[in-house]
Design an enzyme around this catalytic site. Structure first.
Site, PDB file in Angstrom:
ATOM      1  N   PHE A 133       0.821  -1.220   0.000  1.00  0.00           N
ATOM      2  CA  PHE A 133       0.000   0.000   0.000  1.00  0.00           C
ATOM      3  C   PHE A 133       0.847   1.259   0.000  1.00  0.00           C
ATOM      4  CE2 PHE A 133      -0.197   2.544   3.897  1.00  0.00           C
ATOM      5  CZ  PHE A 133       0.630   1.832   4.739  1.00  0.00           C
ATOM      6  N   LYS A 134       2.113   1.147   0.376  1.00  0.00           N
ATOM      7  CA  LYS A 134       2.954   2.350   0.441  1.00  0.00           C
ATOM      8  C   LYS A 134       3.129   3.009  -0.920  1.00  0.00           C
ATOM      9  CE  LYS A 134       5.126   1.462   4.813  1.00  0.00           C
ATOM     10  NZ  LYS A 134       4.567   0.148   5.210  1.00  0.00           N
ATOM     11  N   ASP A 135       2.886   2.253  -1.990  1.00  0.00           N
ATOM     12  CA  ASP A 135       2.952   2.859  -3.328  1.00  0.00           C
ATOM     13  C   ASP A 135       1.939   3.996  -3.489  1.00  0.00           C
ATOM     14  OD1 ASP A 135       5.001   1.233  -4.375  1.00  0.00           O
ATOM     15  OD2 ASP A 135       3.572  -0.359  -4.852  1.00  0.00           O
TER      16      ASP A 135
END
Ligand SMILES: *Cc1c(COP(=O)(O)O)cnc(C)c1O
Length: 465
Positions: A111-113
């Site tokens: 999810f850090k993208d």
């Protein structure tokens, strides 16, 4: 819009300055002076918008006056062009009124993208406009590093140095970082643990004299406001898909530094009806102890099968505390001073306020493994270890089954194949096609001693002119 520090002593900054500054000079974190608020009618009018169009509506009030609509749209479009799924954040049903929000469709499968693709393009835009170059330095226990590298690898005005603990990140995670062979990307495998990496980065931020003239460090860890901001969007997106804002929705969030779930809290403050926000932790359970027992004390780090949530202290929790204490910077300063001793106690009023929206649950590796196996058996769907913690926390803590429960899937199961295989009796989670050759890719990284001077020398030597 102005941004102020949670400790009340640092100067207020513009959006651009806040993004470039990271930690405030008084040790606090930047938050907007006032939050935008959207009416139910406005939110309802966004039903059916593309992810990018929705992101524009939600981010615009924060950057108004500093980015034009055209500039903001271009940054958002570039950021999410690297995602493989047209929905950007698709949902899959895993139980009665229970949904998994797949936040792993970006280039590094975590999810850090969402935040770091956005931040990379945003930074490069701001820097080009100011005719400025910066150095990004960060520590990673896994996912942040690869997402930051992917986010910055095409940025002309950024040199990026990412420290990871040597031989203590998963092979997939290491390969994802070290196979990006751009000239501005440097991976440092530090002979130490994650805290050593983090302390070294902290020391470098505190004294930047090792950098060449005119360069400064920029933090891309989750204290960077732009990251939090970008994450608010998917809470609205999921709720709209499930009948919001006309009915409330709940979320369960695998939590480490409290950045992801804090964005959900902001969505709620901005007008999105949210019934519950569930803080799901692994054995590193400081937030679970805090919410359930008012025990916010440091305990030794436990290495778990969900390594991206292995933290002793959740830095973004301070942003919530600031609101819980009615935005009293002096009170937060006092609390943080108290916490230097290793523990702090919240006031009854603050804790009661937190509990109106938040509940919490903690899962050890064994329970996490069980839930991966169970969901796979029942539905054929593979959860990664982080997501599994969120799914089980949702099942234990949900108040009613009429409200849709959205479990944030923070990583693709193929990032953690050993844990998944063990939980499912040897089902091998396949990497998506565009990453199938990951293990054959060439790697580039430097192994350095756990020594600040050596690391800083390395950084100074490798910054491009
Ligand atoms: C970073 C991360 C988390 C924790 O998110 P926070 O914002 O730090 O709470 C959870 N799962 C995965 C896979 C992550 O990479």
């Amino acid at each position: 819009m102005k941004f102020i520090s949670t400790r009340g002593q640092a100067p207020a900054l513009s959006f651009e300055e806040a993004v470039l500054t990271g930690l405030a000079s008084d040790g606090g974190l930047y938050v907007p002076e006032t939050l935008p608020h959207f009416s139910k009618e406005t939110i309802a009018s966004w039903a059916g918008l593309s992810y990018q169009a929705l992101a524009f509506e939600i981010i615009k009030p924060f950057v108004d006056g500093e980015l034009t609509d055209t500039e903001l749209k271009a940054i958002i479009d570039k950021a999410y062009a690297s995602f493989r799924h047209d929905a950007i954040a698709p949902m899959v049903q895993t139980g009665h009124n229970e949904w998994v929000l797949e936040l792993f469709q970006g280039p590094t499968l975590a999810f850090k993208d969402f935040a770091l693709q956005f931040l990379g393009h945003l930074l490069d835009h701001i820097l080009a406009k100011r005719n400025q170059k910066v150095v990004v330095m960060g520590a990673t226990s896994g996912d942040t590093g690869s997402a930051a590298i992917e986010g910055c690898s095409r940025c002309d005005n950024i040199d990026i140095f990412i420290l990871h603990p040597h031989e203590r990140v998963s092979e997939v995670q290491r390969k994802q970082m070290t196979s990006v062979l751009a000239p501005n990307v440097h991976n440092i495998a530090l002979k130490g643990n994650f805290d050593d990496c983090q302390n070294m980065v902290k020391a470098s931020f505190a004294n930047q004299s090792f950098l060449p003239e005119g360069r400064q460090l920029v933090a891309v860890n989750s204290i960077n406001w732009a990251r939090i901001m970008a994450q608010i969007v998917y809470y609205f997106y999921a709720a709209l898909a499930l009948g919001g804002p006309h009915r409330p929705v709940s979320f369960s969030v695998p939590t480490g530094n409290f950045g992801d779930i804090f964005a959900g809290y902001l969505a709620s403050k901005m007008g999105l009806p949210i019934e519950q926000l569930i803080i799901a932790t692994n054995a590193n359970d400081i937030l679970h102890r805090c919410i359930s027992d008012n025990d916010h004390s440091k305990k030794p780090l436990v290495h778990s099968l969900s390594p991206s949530m292995d933290i002793m202290v959740s830095s973004n929790f301070e942003r919530l505390l600031f609101d819980l204490y009615d935005r009293d910077g002096a009170a937060i300063s006092g609390l943080m001073e108290e916490f230097k001793s290793g523990a702090m106690t919240l006031s009854d009023a603050a804790l009661a306020k937190a509990r109106e929206l938040f509940s919490s649950h903690r899962l050890d590796d064994q329970a996490m493994t069980r839930i991966i196996g169970q969901v796979y058996e029942q539905t054929g769907y593979l959860l990664d270890p982080h997501t599994a913690i969120g799914v089980e926390a949702a099942r234990v803590k949900r108040k009613n089954t009429h409200t849709p429960m959205v479990c944030l899937a923070t990583a693709h199961p193929a990032k953690f194949p050993e844990a998944v295989k063990q939980a499912t009796r040897h089902v091998e989670p396949a990497l998506p096609p565009h990453m199938a050759d990951l293990f054959e890719r060439k790697e580039q990284y430097d192994v350095l001693e756990n020594d600040t001077a050596a690391v800083q020398q390395f950084v100074a030597k490798n910054i491009r002119a």
